[in-house]
Design a protein around this motif. Structure first.
Motif, PDB file in Angstrom:
ATOM      1  N   GLN A 225       0.814  -1.222   0.000  1.00  0.00           N
ATOM      2  CA  GLN A 225       0.000   0.000   0.000  1.00  0.00           C
ATOM      3  C   GLN A 225       0.843   1.265   0.000  1.00  0.00           C
ATOM      4  N   GLN A 423      -8.290   8.422  -2.867  1.00  0.00           N
ATOM      5  CA  GLN A 423      -7.592   7.269  -2.311  1.00  0.00           C
ATOM      6  C   GLN A 423      -8.614   6.352  -1.652  1.00  0.00           C
ATOM      7  N   ASP A 425      -8.890   2.448   0.406  1.00  0.00           N
ATOM      8  CA  ASP A 425      -8.213   1.299   1.003  1.00  0.00           C
ATOM      9  C   ASP A 425      -9.250   0.398   1.659  1.00  0.00           C
ATOM     10  N   LEU A 440      -6.554   1.761  -4.080  1.00  0.00           N
ATOM     11  CA  LEU A 440      -6.226   2.516  -5.282  1.00  0.00           C
ATOM     12  C   LEU A 440      -5.878   3.954  -4.894  1.00  0.00           C
ATOM     13  N   ALA A 442      -5.363   7.786  -7.113  1.00  0.00           N
ATOM     14  CA  ALA A 442      -5.360   8.508  -8.389  1.00  0.00           C
ATOM     15  C   ALA A 442      -5.315   9.997  -8.083  1.00  0.00           C
ATOM     16  N   MET A 483      -1.360   7.221 -10.969  1.00  0.00           N
ATOM     17  CA  MET A 483      -2.347   6.211 -10.597  1.00  0.00           C
ATOM     18  C   MET A 483      -1.642   4.992 -10.044  1.00  0.00           C
ATOM     19  N   LEU A 485      -2.539   0.917  -8.037  1.00  0.00           N
ATOM     20  CA  LEU A 485      -3.405  -0.126  -7.497  1.00  0.00           C
ATOM     21  C   LEU A 485      -2.547  -1.112  -6.724  1.00  0.00           C
ATOM     22  N   TYR A 486      -3.110  -1.702  -5.659  1.00  0.00           N
ATOM     23  CA  TYR A 486      -2.360  -2.739  -4.958  1.00  0.00           C
ATOM     24  C   TYR A 486      -3.304  -3.808  -4.424  1.00  0.00           C
ATOM     25  N   ARG A 504       1.861  -4.174  -6.423  1.00  0.00           N
ATOM     26  CA  ARG A 504       1.239  -2.905  -6.765  1.00  0.00           C
ATOM     27  C   ARG A 504       1.642  -2.525  -8.189  1.00  0.00           C
ATOM     28  N   ASP A 506       1.815   0.891 -10.777  1.00  0.00           N
ATOM     29  CA  ASP A 506       1.823   2.353 -10.814  1.00  0.00           C
ATOM     30  C   ASP A 506       2.020   2.845 -12.238  1.00  0.00           C
TER      31      ASP A 506
END
Length: 786
Positions: A225, A423, A425, A440, A442, A483, A485-486, A504, A506
């Motif tokens: 994260q 954001q 989580d 995520l 962005a 951007m 994502l994990y 993740r 990016d």
């Protein structure tokens, strides 16, 4: 005695007298009855009414608890007493105390409230759920609680960067910069789990230590994260639960320092709120370029504010809003005795210029806001979704004549960044062995860089050929996106072993487009109840700081006194690295903990920043390769009345071949660095910090110290500055002042041995003017708790 501007004595004399009186009255405190009032969760209760009664029911004294729940009765004769505590919305609490000539044991009274407790339990559960969104498996964590900050010599008046200097592996630098584990900057700040977008680099500290309930510094190979800025992640947990009350503080002393501040918080039903504001002015806003005790032309004015509002929609859902503001004005300190260039004097039509009379100034602004919704769905899923925005700007105003005759250029520079993003989580507890986490991020950023530079026309030999003129070089770059994502799994493999593995992704689109898939792996093994090992690996992707814009075209300055030494200007690339971390912590006793941690970072396109030109603003560049490695030793000891800590780090940061923004460097530097591994300018071989705090007869005495073996200097950073130690001392005490209620006095001495040391000498790769550490200063504070 403090060096205070005329007129300040009337303000500070009562504070000093009150504090001295409180300290010298310590022997009488042995006969006092002291204690705290708290709710059923152990949280302090302010504004509770306390009555001291004798066995026959006579009232022997009355008091009111302060913002930290503390109270005191003075002047009671030895005997047995009952203390009754009352607060609206709570049941009455009682305690029996036996007072002897030697005093009485501290009293703790707990007040129960069904409705308030239900709200508190819900808020506490949500706080724990929010913490569970960000596991720290595998990396290294250094925690500073509110009481640790209060125990520093300057307490909550300590600037945010100085608080972080108490953590292991954090090296001090000029202009408020910090270097964690051999990296330049690369710090990420989070408030209650939400990333604070990066701002323009300036002199001021936009964050305030006062609103932090806890500060965690995370380093090493971190879980999935954590992305982007990863040399250190500063997790700030704000004060989130409040009883009606606050603190009014007046602090100041040497070099004209005046620093008033106020805090206030309250809980009304499901709504909790907290606000704080401060103003700082002194004559040492930026590090002195000379070793003198008092800088020339170094006045600063800085104001800060922070607000937190939380509304409990239902027991499982909370809406939170946070906002912060910062404004700073700085005079740029002068270095007397500098020699102007004769040709520039002639071109400007002046006979001479005294460098101590230069008038450069800088203004900085910072605004941020966060709106977060946190909730739980069933017993297994927790999430938080946050919208955020931040605006920062820096404006540098030159001395129009002085800068021209000394540097050949007088540049007015304005840089701003405006970021907005989302954001999210989430945590899903799959079963007793597996906890899945996903999220995520962005953001979009608009940046602006305006430069108006007055220069001389020069010929090929550098001779001035005409009158000065102004070149306007304005740039804007809007719609920069980032951007990420994990997805990761925390697997409790055994009772002793926890494995956190994840991935993740990016993607960035700014001055360059790039992306990366980054695996993460962390292991924590609890060999015994006292001994824990951790090991981790992370692949990192670090975008360049996009708001720091290089000149749009070097051709504009060709044939001028501000021409680049070369015309090469390759774009700055994102940094990519492999990070390995291995460590152990051991609890020698319940109060004494020790730890060791080793790390290695292998880097492609190592990011660094330098100060190029006369404006004190930093610009990024890359080294083709980098390697950073080291080891940290930590120790801490804590009891109710005594605490101590010590940290020592040994770090090496090496780099080779500059591959972007080459026009900022001389050709001989570029040629040497292309063929040699060099130390980065922020590399410091040894860094240490230590501190101690002891409470005796109601007064807390404290000391802390930082040590540095010296940052790099000289051609291509081939030398280093001398080592230094700075020791600070402090004392603080709460006392009752009649109708004024509870007051707290504080005294602090910074650099008590008046050690003269240089952080920078003006040489090295991307290093500007010299800067010295602070000289000895005496500061006094007086706080009213209400």
């Amino acid at each position: 005695m403090p060096s205070i501007k005329k007129g300040a004595g009337a303000v500070w004399a009562p504070a000093g007298f009150a504090f001295a009186l409180a300290v010298h009255a310590a022997p009488a405190a042995a006969a006092d009855i002291r204690g705290t009032v708290a709710d059923a969760l152990g949280q302090p209760l302010a504004a509770a009414a306390l009555t001291l009664k004798t066995p026959d029911g006579q009232v022997a004294g009355q008091a009111r608890s302060d913002a930290s729940g503390q109270f005191a009765f003075s002047g009671a004769a030895p005997g047995t007493y009952a203390i009754l505590a009352n607060k609206p919305g709570f049941q009455t609490g009682t305690a029996i105390v036996n007072l002897t000539a030697q005093g009485a044991a501290p009293v703790k009274i707990t007040l129960a409230s069904k409705e308030a407790l239900e709200i508190s339990v819900a808020a506490e559960r949500l706080n724990k759920a929010r913490s569970g969104l960000s596991p720290q498996t595998g990396g290294s964590v250094y925690r500073l609680a509110d009481q640790d900050i209060q125990a520093l010599p300057e307490g909550a008046n300590t600037s945010f960067n100085q608080v972080l200097l108490q953590a292991p592996g954090v090296a001090n630098d000029s202009f408020g910069q910090l270097h964690v584990r051999g990296d330049h900057g690369n710090l990420q700040y989070r408030i209650n789990g939400v990333i604070l977008p990066e701002g323009i680099s300036g002199f001021g500290q936009a964050l305030d230590s006062r609103f932090a309930q806890r500060i965690d510094l995370l380093t090493g190979a971190l879980p999935a994260q954590y992305g982007y800025r990863t040399a250190g992640v500063v997790e700030i947990e704000t004060k989130t639960r409040f009883d009606q009350g606050g603190r009014l503080d007046l602090y100041g002393g040497s070099r004209g320092t005046v620093n008033p501040s106020i805090e206030y918080g309250n809980t009304q039903g499901n709504l909790s709120y907290y606000v704080t504001g401060s103003f700082l002015t002194n004559d040492a806003g930026i590090e002195n370029p000379t070793s003198s005790s008092s800088p020339i032309h170094d006045r600063t004015e800085q104001s800060k504010g922070f607000g937190y509002l939380s509304y409990l929609i239902d027991p499982t859902t909370r809406l939170t809003a946070m906002f912060g503001t910062y404004d700073g004005k700085f005079q740029i300190p002068n270095n007397p005795g500098q020699t102007a260039t004769p040709a520039y004097l002639t071109g400007a039509g002046v006979a001479g210029f005294d460098s101590s009379k230069l008038d450069e100034r800088q203004r900085e602004s910072n605004r941020y806001g966060i709106l977060a919704l946190q909730s739980s769905i069933g017993a297994n899923f927790d999430y938080q979704v946050a919208l955020f925005t931040r605006y920062t700007s820096v404006r540098f105003n030159p001395d129009p004549v002085g800068d021209l005759v000394f540097n050949g250029v007088a540049s007015q520079v304005f840089r701003s960044s405006s970021s907005t993003g989302l954001q999210g989580d989430g945590t899903y507890r799959l079963n007793d062995s597996h906890t899945l986490r996903m999220g995520l991020f962005a953001s979009t950023e608009n940046i602006r860089s305006d430069n108006s530079s007055t220069v001389f026309p020069v010929d090929a030999g550098g001779t001035v050929t005409g009158a000065p003129y102004t070149i306007v070089d304005n740039n804007a770059k809007n719609g920069n996106t980032l951007m990420g994502l994990y997805l990761q799994d925390e697997w409790r493999a055994t009772d002793k072993l926890t494995v956190n593995y994840g991935l993740r992704a990016d993607q960035m689109d700014a001055f360059v487009k790039a992306g990366q898939l980054s695996p993460r792996l962390g292991l924590v093994y609890k060999a015994t109840p006292e001994t824990t090992f951790h090991a981790s690996y992370a692949r990192y992707f670090t975008p360049p700081p996009t708001e720091l814009v290089s000149p749009r075209t070097l051709a504009l300055f060709s044939g001028t006194s501000n021409a680049a030494s070369n015309m090469q200007n390759d774009p700055v690339q994102p940094e990519r690295s492999h990070y390995f971390d291995l460590g152990m912590s051991h609890q020698l006793t319940p109060a004494f903990n020790v730890g060791v941690d080793a790390f290695y970072k292998q880097v492609t396109n190592l990011l660094d920043e330098g100060q190029f030109g006369q404006a004190l603003i930093f610009s990024p560049f890359n080294y083709a390769q980098g390697k950073i490695y080291g080891i940290e030793l930590t120790a801490s000891y804590k009891t109710d009345s005594f605490s101590a800590y010590a940290n020592l780090a040994r770090t090496t940061s090496l780099a080779k071949q500059i591959t972007s923004a080459q026009f900022n460097f001389s050709q001989d530097e570029l040629d040497y660095i292309a063929n040699h591994w060099i130390h980065t300018d922020h590399d410091q071989k040894y860094t240490a910090s230590a501190g101690v705090a002891y409470t005796w007869l109601g007064t807390q005495y404290s000391a802390d110290a930082i040590y540095g073996s010296g940052l790099r200097r000289g051609f291509a950073n081939t030398e280093h500055l001398p080592s230094y130690v700075q020791v600070n001392l402090g004392a603080n005490r709460k006392f009752q002042a009649g109708e004024l209620g509870t007051l707290e006095g504080r005294v602090a001495v910074i650099n008590v041995f008046d050690r003269v040391y240089e952080l920078r000498d003006g040489s090295g790769v991307g290093v500007g003017a010299p800067q010295f550490g602070p000289r000895r200063g005496l500061f006094l504070g007086l706080s009213k708790l209400f």
